[in-house]
Structures are given as C-alpha cells and as structure tokens.
Design an enzyme around this catalytic site. Structure first.
Site, mmCIF file in Angstrom:
data_model
loop_
_atom_site.group_PDB
_atom_site.id
_atom_site.type_symbol
_atom_site.label_atom_id
_atom_site.label_comp_id
_atom_site.label_asym_id
_atom_site.label_seq_id
_atom_site.Cartn_x
_atom_site.Cartn_y
_atom_site.Cartn_z
ATOM 1 N N ASP A 1 4.546 -82.673 43.800
ATOM 2 C CA ASP A 1 5.316 -84.261 42.919
ATOM 3 C C ASP A 1 4.156 -84.396 41.757
ATOM 4 O OD1 ASP A 1 2.654 -84.209 44.968
ATOM 5 O OD2 ASP A 1 2.532 -87.403 44.379
ATOM 6 N N HIS A 2 3.401 -83.692 41.066
ATOM 7 C CA HIS A 2 3.219 -83.792 40.336
ATOM 8 C C HIS A 2 3.338 -82.795 38.862
ATOM 9 C CE1 HIS A 2 -0.026 -87.422 41.601
ATOM 10 N NE2 HIS A 2 0.253 -86.490 42.627
ATOM 11 N N HIS A 48 -9.631 -84.464 45.906
ATOM 12 C CA HIS A 48 -8.640 -84.305 46.239
ATOM 13 C C HIS A 48 -8.134 -83.724 47.179
ATOM 14 C CE1 HIS A 48 -4.297 -85.811 47.347
ATOM 15 N NE2 HIS A 48 -4.354 -85.347 46.009
HETATM 16 ZN ZN LIG Z 1 0.370 -87.595 44.459
HETATM 17 ZN ZN LIG Z 2 -1.984 -84.998 45.267
#
Ligand SMILES: [Zn+2]
Ligand SMILES: [Zn+2]
Length: 301
Positions: free
Chosen positions: A65-66, A140
C-alpha cells in the site's frame, strides 16, 4: 516552514474517499513524497500539485500500500522527459523490494528514468541548508521501517528598531551583521551582531511516522515537534487486532503525542471500518489538538 499535502490517507484497503498512502512535503522550493501508494500520480494531479520539481521519494517501508504507485509515477515522469535523477530513500530491505519491482517490469537495473537508491541508516541523510531530514528505525511487523524528522533551523533576524537606533546604514554591513559578524562603522564604531539581532525564531520540527506497531523508544525523536503525522489504523476497542497487524490505535497515537510534548497531531492511515468522528473523539479525549487527515488536506507547519 513545511507544506504538507495529503495525497492518500487510507490503510491497506482504499475507500471511495481515501487513496493509498502518500504525502507530499514542500520545503525551501524542494518537493518530496513520503511513500507512494497505488494511484499517487493521479492524486498529485487532482491535488493541483502536479509533477514538477518532484525528485525525491522517502519510503517508510515496503508494504504494497506504500510503494505500488512508484512504477506508474516513473512511467509518467519518463513521458515528461525529465532529466532529473529521482532519489529514492528507504531501508535497505525496502529498497530491495522496489528494485525487484522495477526489475520485474523493465529488466534488472533498469527504470524509465534515472534513479538513485539511497539506503537509510539512522541519523541525518539530507542537509539542504534551509532544512534537514533525519531518520530513525520504527518497528512494524517484519519490515525495515523508518520514521522521518524534518527540521528547519531557527534564525535570528536583524531588528529594524535597533539598526535605526545605532545608525547602521543600509547595504552590505547589514548583511555582515545578519551573518553574525561584527562591523566597524565610520572607522571608529564597532557594532556587534548581538546589538542588532532578535531572538531565534521560525524553527520548525515535523515528524512523519508511517505504520508502526509500537511507540516505544520513539519519543526521543518526536519530542517537542510542532507537528506529528502518524498512523492510527484502529480504535482502542480493536486493540488486539491492532497488535496482530502491527498497528496503533488512535488512543495510543494520542497518548504518545501528549507524552512527547507535540504541538499538533495529525492522524492518517485510517481503516475504512470507522467513522472519522469516532477516531477523532478517541484521540481528542487524550490530545485535544488532533486532526484526522483527509485526502487533499493541505497543512502548513
Ligand atoms: Zn500501510
Ligand atoms: Zn505496513
């Protein structure tokens, strides 16, 4: 001064209102992206920002998504025949993902435009004079994640009333004083910079943290920031899901801002399962100066 344009504010699933993550930051005439989710090039157009002078991308991590917007953006920039080198900063593993993605499309080591990959290591990696960018590791899931600290230095400005009182003429002498050097007027009067400079003002600190599973150990980088932009994917009632997926709740982000003496908090990376009002209510109970980012929000700090 930093000007932020939010180009995408969704979590991993976009919605009709929220695109995948990307944030345009402008500072001292330079423009850079933090993350480049799918569809970022169209968001740049829709925001009115366009593609000009865009030559730096900072990646928080390599979740799709990034980063999926990079190939499309590069293809478009090629058509514009820009000769600028695109600098891509990210953790080594993040850059490896991007390099593989480009290689899959254009062949090993190839891309539609000249690209330089600059692996991040904690500390300062951009010093543009008018602003600096430092990075720090963020936890993360199993990613190679970094957060970013943008700072513009406080400056001392000449005070017109003091210059007048001391009869300092217009011209190069004032430039010397502004640069912190003493000058001699009429061959016999020495003016010290301290006599005519005001107190430091105008310094700004902006911290951008992408996806993160914890705020532990991050306060030292965030302390006293004028603005903190950070994810808040979940609400406290779903804290166990937040743990499982390596994300924060709005309450956690707000507590972190309060404990770090941040002036303004901007939450992004919103899950489509909540209403904005719910997210804001949870955060603002703990940190009143909170704002929920929406696509195309423009904020100056
Ligand atoms: Zn994300
Ligand atoms: Zn992420």
């Amino acid at each position: 001064m930093f000007a932020l344009t939010f180009l995408g504010t969704s979590a991993s699933v976009p919605s009709a209102e929220r695109n995948h993550p990307a944030l345009l930051i402008e500072a001292a005439g330079q423009r850079m992206l933090v993350d480049c989710g799918e569809g970022t090039q169209r968001q740049l157009l829709r925001s009115g920002a366009g593609f000009r002078r865009l030559d730096r991308i900072l990646l928080t991590h390599a979740h799709l998504d990034h980063v999926l917007g990079i190939p499309g953006l590069f293809s478009t920039l090629r058509l514009r025949q820009s000769a600028e080198v695109m600098m891509v900063h990210g953790g080594p593993a993040t850059l490896e993902t991007v390099i593989q993605m480009l290689a899959g499309l254009w062949g090993a080591g190839r891309a539609p435009l000249p690209v330089e990959f600059a692996p991040l290591a904690a500390g300062r990696f951009v010093d543009a004079g008018d602003f600096t960018i430092d990075c720090f590791p963020v936890r993360h899931r199993d990613t190679d994640s970094f957060g970013f600290v943008f700072q513009s230095p406080a400056r001392r400005h000449l005070q017109p009333n003091l210059l007048a009182a001391l009869d300092v003429p217009d011209g190069p002498l004032r430039g010397e004083l502004a640069a912190g050097r003493a000058v001699v007027i009429d061959g016999d009067r020495t003016i010290d910079p301290e006599d005519v400079l005001g107190p430091p003002s105008g310094g700004r600190k902006l911290v951008v943290i992408g996806d993160t599973e914890t705020t532990e150990g991050l306060a030292q980088h965030v302390v006293d920031a004028d603005m903190l932009v950070i994810e808040a994917t979940f609400l406290d009632r779903d804290a166990s899901i937040a743990r499982d997926y390596g994300h924060l709740t709005a309450a956690e982000a707000a507590s972190f801002a309060a404990a770090s003496n941040v002036k303004q908090l901007v939450l992004t990376h919103m899950s489509g399962r909540y209403e904005d009002e719910e997210i804001l209510a949870e955060a603002a109970r703990i940190f009143p100066n909170t704002r929920i980012a929406a696509d195309f929000d423009h904020i100056v700090v």
